[in-house]
Design a protein around this motif. Structure first.
Motif, PDB file in Angstrom:
ATOM      1  N   ALA A  65       0.733  -1.386   0.116  1.00  0.00           N
ATOM      2  CA  ALA A  65       0.044  -0.340   0.109  1.00  0.00           C
ATOM      3  C   ALA A  65       0.372   0.957  -0.101  1.00  0.00           C
ATOM      4  CB  ALA A  65      -0.944   0.293   0.768  1.00  0.00           C
ATOM      5  N   PHE A  66       0.140   2.255  -0.623  1.00  0.00           N
ATOM      6  CA  PHE A  66       1.234   3.875  -0.321  1.00  0.00           C
ATOM      7  C   PHE A  66       0.298   4.495  -1.613  1.00  0.00           C
ATOM      8  CE2 PHE A  66       4.006   6.654  -2.183  1.00  0.00           C
ATOM      9  CZ  PHE A  66       5.115   6.921  -1.541  1.00  0.00           C
ATOM     10  N   ARG A  67      -0.369   5.378  -0.577  1.00  0.00           N
ATOM     11  CA  ARG A  67      -0.951   6.710  -0.297  1.00  0.00           C
ATOM     12  C   ARG A  67      -0.793   7.636  -1.352  1.00  0.00           C
ATOM     13  NH1 ARG A  67      -1.021   4.978   4.705  1.00  0.00           N
ATOM     14  NH2 ARG A  67      -0.084   7.776   5.056  1.00  0.00           N
ATOM     15  N   PRO A  68      -1.885   8.382  -2.223  1.00  0.00           N
ATOM     16  CA  PRO A  68      -1.162   9.271  -2.862  1.00  0.00           C
ATOM     17  C   PRO A  68      -0.783  10.687  -2.119  1.00  0.00           C
ATOM     18  CG  PRO A  68      -3.060   8.562  -4.341  1.00  0.00           C
ATOM     19  CD  PRO A  68      -3.508   7.871  -2.453  1.00  0.00           C
ATOM     20  N   GLU A  69      -0.798  10.709  -1.176  1.00  0.00           N
ATOM     21  CA  GLU A  69      -0.103  12.026  -0.275  1.00  0.00           C
ATOM     22  C   GLU A  69       1.401  10.914   0.297  1.00  0.00           C
ATOM     23  OE1 GLU A  69      -3.461  10.112   2.818  1.00  0.00           O
ATOM     24  OE2 GLU A  69      -3.120  10.025   0.593  1.00  0.00           O
ATOM     25  N   GLU A  70       2.107  10.309   0.464  1.00  0.00           N
ATOM     26  CA  GLU A  70       2.622   9.988   0.405  1.00  0.00           C
ATOM     27  C   GLU A  70       3.731   9.894   0.074  1.00  0.00           C
ATOM     28  OE1 GLU A  70       3.256   6.067   3.062  1.00  0.00           O
ATOM     29  OE2 GLU A  70       1.184   5.326   1.764  1.00  0.00           O
ATOM     30  N   ALA A  71       3.251  10.248  -1.874  1.00  0.00           N
ATOM     31  CA  ALA A  71       4.260  10.852  -2.920  1.00  0.00           C
ATOM     32  C   ALA A  71       4.700  12.264  -2.197  1.00  0.00           C
ATOM     33  CB  ALA A  71       3.733  10.675  -4.165  1.00  0.00           C
ATOM     34  N   TYR A  72       3.792  12.882  -1.667  1.00  0.00           N
ATOM     35  CA  TYR A  72       3.859  14.506  -1.418  1.00  0.00           C
ATOM     36  C   TYR A  72       4.749  14.999  -0.048  1.00  0.00           C
ATOM     37  CZ  TYR A  72       1.101  15.592  -5.447  1.00  0.00           C
ATOM     38  OH  TYR A  72       0.459  15.734  -6.614  1.00  0.00           O
ATOM     39  N   ALA A  73       4.715  13.486   0.417  1.00  0.00           N
ATOM     40  CA  ALA A  73       5.055  13.424   3.028  1.00  0.00           C
ATOM     41  C   ALA A  73       6.630  13.458   2.107  1.00  0.00           C
ATOM     42  CB  ALA A  73       3.924  12.550   3.332  1.00  0.00           C
ATOM     43  N   ASN A  74       6.642  12.346   1.102  1.00  0.00           N
ATOM     44  CA  ASN A  74       8.219  11.389   1.360  1.00  0.00           C
ATOM     45  C   ASN A  74       9.246  12.197   0.509  1.00  0.00           C
ATOM     46  OD1 ASN A  74       8.297   9.703   2.740  1.00  0.00           O
ATOM     47  ND2 ASN A  74       6.725   9.227   2.369  1.00  0.00           N
ATOM     48  N   GLU A  75       8.807  13.724  -0.751  1.00  0.00           N
ATOM     49  CA  GLU A  75       9.519  14.026  -2.049  1.00  0.00           C
ATOM     50  C   GLU A  75      10.715  14.590  -1.454  1.00  0.00           C
ATOM     51  OE1 GLU A  75       9.474  17.992  -4.175  1.00  0.00           O
ATOM     52  OE2 GLU A  75       7.430  17.174  -3.332  1.00  0.00           O
ATOM     53  N   GLY A  76      11.473  14.336  -1.713  1.00  0.00           N
ATOM     54  CA  GLY A  76      12.877  14.957  -1.751  1.00  0.00           C
ATOM     55  C   GLY A  76      13.860  13.572  -1.026  1.00  0.00           C
ATOM     56  N   ARG A  77      12.974  12.291  -0.652  1.00  0.00           N
ATOM     57  CA  ARG A  77      14.340  11.168   0.487  1.00  0.00           C
ATOM     58  C   ARG A  77      14.806  10.991  -1.004  1.00  0.00           C
ATOM     59  NH1 ARG A  77      12.860   9.696   5.258  1.00  0.00           N
ATOM     60  NH2 ARG A  77      10.544  10.456   5.485  1.00  0.00           N
ATOM     61  N   THR A  78      15.912  10.103  -0.879  1.00  0.00           N
ATOM     62  CA  THR A  78      16.115   9.375  -2.052  1.00  0.00           C
ATOM     63  C   THR A  78      14.810   7.703  -2.210  1.00  0.00           C
ATOM     64  OG1 THR A  78      17.278   7.724  -0.636  1.00  0.00           O
ATOM     65  CG2 THR A  78      18.521   9.799  -1.411  1.00  0.00           C
ATOM     66  N   ALA A  79      15.713   7.526  -3.548  1.00  0.00           N
ATOM     67  CA  ALA A  79      14.826   6.132  -4.112  1.00  0.00           C
ATOM     68  C   ALA A  79      14.201   4.985  -2.701  1.00  0.00           C
ATOM     69  CB  ALA A  79      15.056   6.080  -5.012  1.00  0.00           C
ATOM     70  N   ARG A  80      15.883   4.746  -2.476  1.00  0.00           N
ATOM     71  CA  ARG A  80      15.765   3.328  -1.507  1.00  0.00           C
ATOM     72  C   ARG A  80      15.387   4.201  -0.157  1.00  0.00           C
ATOM     73  NH1 ARG A  80      19.811   0.079  -0.698  1.00  0.00           N
ATOM     74  NH2 ARG A  80      21.160   0.005  -2.247  1.00  0.00           N
ATOM     75  N   GLY A  81      15.782   5.318   0.431  1.00  0.00           N
ATOM     76  CA  GLY A  81      14.811   5.538   1.694  1.00  0.00           C
ATOM     77  C   GLY A  81      13.177   5.523   1.763  1.00  0.00           C
ATOM     78  N   THR A  82      13.105   5.918   0.502  1.00  0.00           N
ATOM     79  CA  THR A  82      11.139   5.863  -0.046  1.00  0.00           C
ATOM     80  C   THR A  82      11.480   4.592   0.033  1.00  0.00           C
ATOM     81  OG1 THR A  82      11.046   8.001  -1.335  1.00  0.00           O
ATOM     82  CG2 THR A  82       9.553   6.289  -0.840  1.00  0.00           C
ATOM     83  N   ILE A  83      11.610   3.164  -0.634  1.00  0.00           N
ATOM     84  CA  ILE A  83      11.107   1.762  -0.983  1.00  0.00           C
ATOM     85  C   ILE A  83      11.612   1.257   0.442  1.00  0.00           C
ATOM     86  CG2 ILE A  83      12.100   0.311  -1.845  1.00  0.00           C
ATOM     87  CD1 ILE A  83      12.915   1.788  -4.015  1.00  0.00           C
ATOM     88  N   ASN A  84      12.768   1.852   1.620  1.00  0.00           N
ATOM     89  CA  ASN A  84      12.381   0.941   2.878  1.00  0.00           C
ATOM     90  C   ASN A  84      12.029   1.089   3.819  1.00  0.00           C
ATOM     91  OD1 ASN A  84      14.733  -0.885   2.358  1.00  0.00           O
ATOM     92  ND2 ASN A  84      16.174   1.239   2.661  1.00  0.00           N
ATOM     93  N   LEU A  85      11.454   3.154   4.003  1.00  0.00           N
ATOM     94  CA  LEU A  85       9.931   3.253   4.572  1.00  0.00           C
ATOM     95  C   LEU A  85       9.297   2.159   4.638  1.00  0.00           C
ATOM     96  CD1 LEU A  85       9.792   5.487   7.012  1.00  0.00           C
ATOM     97  CD2 LEU A  85       8.516   6.688   4.702  1.00  0.00           C
ATOM     98  N   VAL A  86       8.775   2.055   3.154  1.00  0.00           N
ATOM     99  CA  VAL A  86       7.746   0.919   2.790  1.00  0.00           C
ATOM    100  C   VAL A  86       7.706  -0.111   3.078  1.00  0.00           C
ATOM    101  CG1 VAL A  86       5.675   0.709   1.007  1.00  0.00           C
ATOM    102  CG2 VAL A  86       6.422   2.978   0.974  1.00  0.00           C
ATOM    103  N   PHE A  87       9.027  -0.718   2.626  1.00  0.00           N
ATOM    104  CA  PHE A  87       9.111  -2.563   3.088  1.00  0.00           C
ATOM    105  C   PHE A  87       9.511  -2.614   4.670  1.00  0.00           C
ATOM    106  CE2 PHE A  87       9.726  -3.336  -0.514  1.00  0.00           C
ATOM    107  CZ  PHE A  87      10.321  -4.416  -1.045  1.00  0.00           C
TER     108      PHE A  87
END
Length: 216
Positions: free
Chosen positions: A26-48
């Motif tokens: 699951a990944f809500r649309p608003e999470e894209a904005y809340a996590n903007e600027g985080r590295t891709a690795r950081g975003t993926i690890n956050l969700v995992f």
């Protein structure tokens, strides 16, 4: 860059949501904005960590980010946000040095920013340049060091909470422009010194401020 120079966040929202959907996460649309600027690795690890309780493997990260990148390439070219092309072309003529600090690692980044805004590689800090992306202060500290200016001579413009946190942690003044889906409090609560509701409003105030300082 995203959400300040380009109206590109809807594309990131779409591609992140679809990428995690393909993983059954699951990944809500608003999470894209809340996590903007985080590295891709950081975003993926956050969700995992939220979904399965541990970091993603290198293979997971490579696969998910490759899929996201492919989706981004299928999206329409995002428009430049109002007044920003004019602003970045005008500020250097007024003695202001402009840096772009972005978490993006796109190979075409340098050419794209040069053609649209006159940004050179030397005045670009991107995701490939840093070990720790936003909200860590490293990206803005790197830009500060490259600029040769003192903190009090610099101003950060951000549209994302993590970017505001990064700029403030670097000891810099931060003006925020809310071009996304998050409430204003997401930017002010993370420390933004001023808040604008459009890039037109931001550009007008920034040019007014620079002119006033030059006249003193």
């Amino acid at each position: 860059m995203d959400g300040v120079l380009y109206d590109s966040m809807p594309n990131h929202e779409y591609s992140w949501c679809k990428s995690f959907e393909a993983e059954g996460m699951a990944f809500r649309p608003e999470e894209a904005y809340a996590n903007e600027g985080r590295t891709a690795r950081g975003t993926i690890n956050l969700v995992f960590n939220r979904e399965v309780g541990h970091d993603a493997s290198d293979e997971d990260i490579e696969r998910i980010y490759a899929f996201k990148t492919a989706l981004m390439h299928q999206c329409p070219q995002p428009p430049i946000l109002p007044r920003m092309q004019e602003l970045l072309r005008t500020l250097p003529t007024m003695g202001v040095k402009v840096y772009v600090v972005t978490g993006s690692r796109q190979p075409s980044l340098v050419g794209k920013l040069h053609d649209a805004f006159g940004i050179e590689k030397a005045t670009l800090v991107c995701g490939a340049d840093v070990e720790r992306g936003k909200p860590d202060p490293e990206p803005y500290l790197m830009a500060l060091e490259r600029s040769g200016f003192e903190r009090g001579e610099c101003l950060v413009v951000e549209n994302a909470p993590l970017g505001v946190t990064s700029g403030k942690a670097a000891g810099l003044t931060v003006w925020a422009v809310n071009t996304g889906k998050l409430p204003d409090a997401a930017l002010t609560d993370t420390g933004a010194d001023r808040l604008f509701h459009s890039t037109t409003e931001l550009a007008e105030e920034l040019l007014r401020t620079v002119r006033a300082e030059r006249e003193e």
